[in-house]
Design an enzyme around this catalytic site. Structure first.
Site, short mmCIF file in Angstrom:
data_model
loop_
_atom_site.label_atom_id
_atom_site.label_comp_id
_atom_site.label_asym_id
_atom_site.label_seq_id
_atom_site.Cartn_x
_atom_site.Cartn_y
_atom_site.Cartn_z
N HIS A 1 -5.24 -0.83 5.22
CA HIS A 1 -4.83 0.57 5.15
C HIS A 1 -5.90 1.38 5.89
CE1 HIS A 1 -2.98 3.94 2.51
NE2 HIS A 1 -3.67 4.50 3.48
N CYS B 1 -2.50 7.84 7.99
CA CYS B 1 -3.07 6.49 7.97
C CYS B 1 -2.08 5.50 8.57
CB CYS B 1 -3.39 6.07 6.55
SG CYS B 1 -4.68 7.03 5.73
N THR C 1 0.85 -1.19 0.00
CA THR C 1 0.00 0.00 0.00
C THR C 1 0.89 1.24 0.00
OG1 THR C 1 -1.95 1.06 0.95
CG2 THR C 1 -0.32 0.23 2.52
#
Length: 161
Positions: free
Chosen positions: A45, A28, A22
């Site tokens: 994620h 995040c 990712t």
């Protein structure tokens, strides 16, 4: 070997020889859950710490730490992972929201990390490695054959955890 990719608020599982990746981890948190014996892994994620609503309300389960982690854990168990063999690695959670060098008080990154650790503790999943905080973005890629999580940071280069 192929490379699976997940985006913001997505999750998936992976087994060798594939990897999973990712990008765009600012505030995040990217989390990997991994059965190191059966080599079954998964990545989420996570965008925000908590949903404050029920999964049945139609939320995107991978968007929130409090829904993504339990869901990913159950998904790994359904694929044959053994609970006692699962551990976690996390990356991200940077403090990206500043205005003219001053913290805005949102603390989205740190709150994501705090909630992720709380959910892991609640599920009795050991956190064995982390690359969190700071103010730079990260990209991560997980290799289930070796259990290595490769973390690429904009300002610091690569590290393996």
């Amino acid at each position: 070997m192929s490379e699976k990719r997940i985006g913001i608020a997505e999750l998936d599982t992976v087994t060798p020889p594939d990897s999973i990746k990712t990008i765009g981890l600012g505030s995040c948190v990217g989390i990997v859950l991994y059965d190191h014996v059966k080599k079954i892994g998964g990545m989420a994620h996570i965008m925000l710490p908590e949903s404050n609503i029920h999964i049945s309300d139609g939320i995107k389960v991978a968007k929130f730490a409090d829904t993504a982690i339990p869901y990913l854990y159950k998904k790994l168990l359904a694929k044959g992972a053994t609970a006692k063999n699962i551990y976690a690695k996390i990356a991200g959670g940077a403090e990206m929201f500043t205005v003219l060098g001053q913290n805005t008080g949102l603390r989205v990154g740190p709150r994501n990390v705090e909630m992720t650790k709380k959910i892991l503790k609640d599920l009795n999943i050991p956190l064995v490695a982390e690359s969190v905080g700071g103010s730079c973005g990260r990209t991560i890629e997980f290799f289930p054959e070796s259990g290595v999580l490769k973390v690429r940071m904009v300002t610091k280069g690569d590290e393996e955890i």
